[in-house]
Write a protein that holds these residues in place. Sequence first.
Motif, PDB file in Angstrom:
ATOM      1  N   GLY A  71      -2.298  -3.826   8.692  1.00 37.26           N
ATOM      2  CA  GLY A  71      -3.695  -3.571   8.397  1.00 37.26           C
ATOM      3  C   GLY A  71      -4.246  -2.310   9.035  1.00 37.26           C
ATOM      4  N   PHE A  72      -3.588  -1.805  10.084  1.00 35.77           N
ATOM      5  CA  PHE A  72      -4.113  -0.627  10.777  1.00 35.77           C
ATOM      6  C   PHE A  72      -3.068   0.464  10.998  1.00 35.77           C
ATOM      7  CE2 PHE A  72      -3.043  -3.908  13.978  1.00 35.77           C
ATOM      8  CZ  PHE A  72      -2.039  -3.261  14.673  1.00 35.77           C
ATOM      9  N   ILE A  73      -1.859   0.271  10.475  1.00 38.98           N
ATOM     10  CA  ILE A  73      -0.773   1.198  10.771  1.00 38.98           C
ATOM     11  C   ILE A  73      -1.067   2.614  10.280  1.00 38.98           C
ATOM     12  CG2 ILE A  73       0.591   0.801   8.667  1.00 38.98           C
ATOM     13  CD1 ILE A  73       1.984   1.064  12.246  1.00 38.98           C
ATOM     14  N   ALA A  74      -1.861   2.750   9.220  1.00 43.51           N
ATOM     15  CA  ALA A  74      -2.171   4.080   8.709  1.00 43.51           C
ATOM     16  C   ALA A  74      -3.034   4.890   9.675  1.00 43.51           C
ATOM     17  CB  ALA A  74      -2.876   3.971   7.353  1.00 43.51           C
ATOM     18  N   GLY A  75      -3.625   4.227  10.671  1.00 45.17           N
ATOM     19  CA  GLY A  75      -4.462   4.925  11.633  1.00 45.17           C
ATOM     20  C   GLY A  75      -3.730   5.449  12.844  1.00 45.17           C
ATOM     21  N   THR A  76      -2.423   5.317  12.880  1.00 46.09           N
ATOM     22  CA  THR A  76      -1.662   5.759  14.048  1.00 46.09           C
ATOM     23  C   THR A  76      -1.550   7.270  14.146  1.00 46.09           C
ATOM     24  OG1 THR A  76       0.362   5.565  12.742  1.00 46.09           O
ATOM     25  CG2 THR A  76      -0.225   3.680  14.145  1.00 46.09           C
ATOM     26  N   GLY A  77      -1.621   7.954  12.997  1.00 43.52           N
ATOM     27  CA  GLY A  77      -1.345   9.387  12.969  1.00 43.52           C
ATOM     28  C   GLY A  77       0.061   9.709  12.522  1.00 43.52           C
TER      29      GLY A  77
END
Length: 386
Positions: A286-292
């Motif tokens: 759900g949040f992996i795309a926000g890692t950079g």
Amino acid sequence: MNQVQRFFAVMSGEQPDQTPFFPDLSTWYQAARLGLGAEQPYFPGQFIPDGSPIHAGPGRLPGRLDSLGYAGLYREFGWGLPAHIYDWFDERLGGGIEKTVNTEGRHRTVVWKTRRGELRRTYKLDAEGTWSEYGHMATRPEDLDILRLLVEHTQFIPRPERVERFLSETEGFGICDLVVFRSPFGKLVHEYMGFENVVYALADGDKSIMDFMEFQEYYDLRFIELAASMPGQVVIISDHADENLISPPWYQSYCMPFYRKACDILHRAGKLVSTHLDGNIKGYLGFIAGTGFDILDGCTPAPMFNYEVEELAAAASDALRCWCGVPAGLFTIGHPHEAIADFGERIARAFGGRVIVNVGDILPPLGDFGAVVALGERIASLHLPS
């Protein structure tokens, strides 16, 4: 297009002429040459050059394949060759620190002697022939002070010629990444203190943990800057994160801030940044795309781990690409070649062809090479809509 061009087409969001196929055969190849359980001279995923002595002896590869060598297998079948470059630097210790390595049979101990005391790490040669760590370096609270000394006095000497050698020897079919150490939190969990001690320290509100992470981050980001100056276009940060070891809230709180800082440095240098995720990561999606990160490496869906191919594809944003593999366990149980090829096609179609298909995460020593051939043939035959 060759396999390298297909890889970079996927990375840039373009539709390649066919889905790239990059199976990692490194552990399987060494077992085929040396026998199961013999010490493997190369790390998993490491490139095995043509001049290596490992090619000299007879192996168990069928027919003429036995004479091709490691890179030769990839040339023969037209596959992409993935490699982790572990030795892109040399390590030098200062501050009077002495490092000794003692090997007795299938056990190995590494000891660092400093003016503040000793640290040690123990290893065992596993059934596959690779050295696996057990135990941790910091068994007492004061060991973190010794670790600080070790970190402060470790110097890294870049060796760009080792990267350039790989790029030259595998031109058109080889993709490599430069391996950097874990994040500060990943080091504490995996190497320094271990999961249990970190859990208790965080629950107790132990300020020394957060202070040490801040200290470690300073040196880790300097190391990232060194990687940014090297040849090659991909750098991999290898926490080997799994939600059963690093929970989703921990991952967000303690890992992602470092990832973003590291990615900023590497992106400014024009690098792609990868992370190795070959475990249970459904809680991260759900949040992996926000890692950079640009690339999720080693992704292996059910039945080995806890998510489906389609869930991973849905979580990947336009800027996030994946290496996604047919689960390696299927290559060891006599699973029909047709079914394995079907699984690979499922991966390619779920991502619309914009994915790197492989064996997730690596072909085991007793894996079925014929199934890899069948999988590669299916991937090469696919015609996906653009």
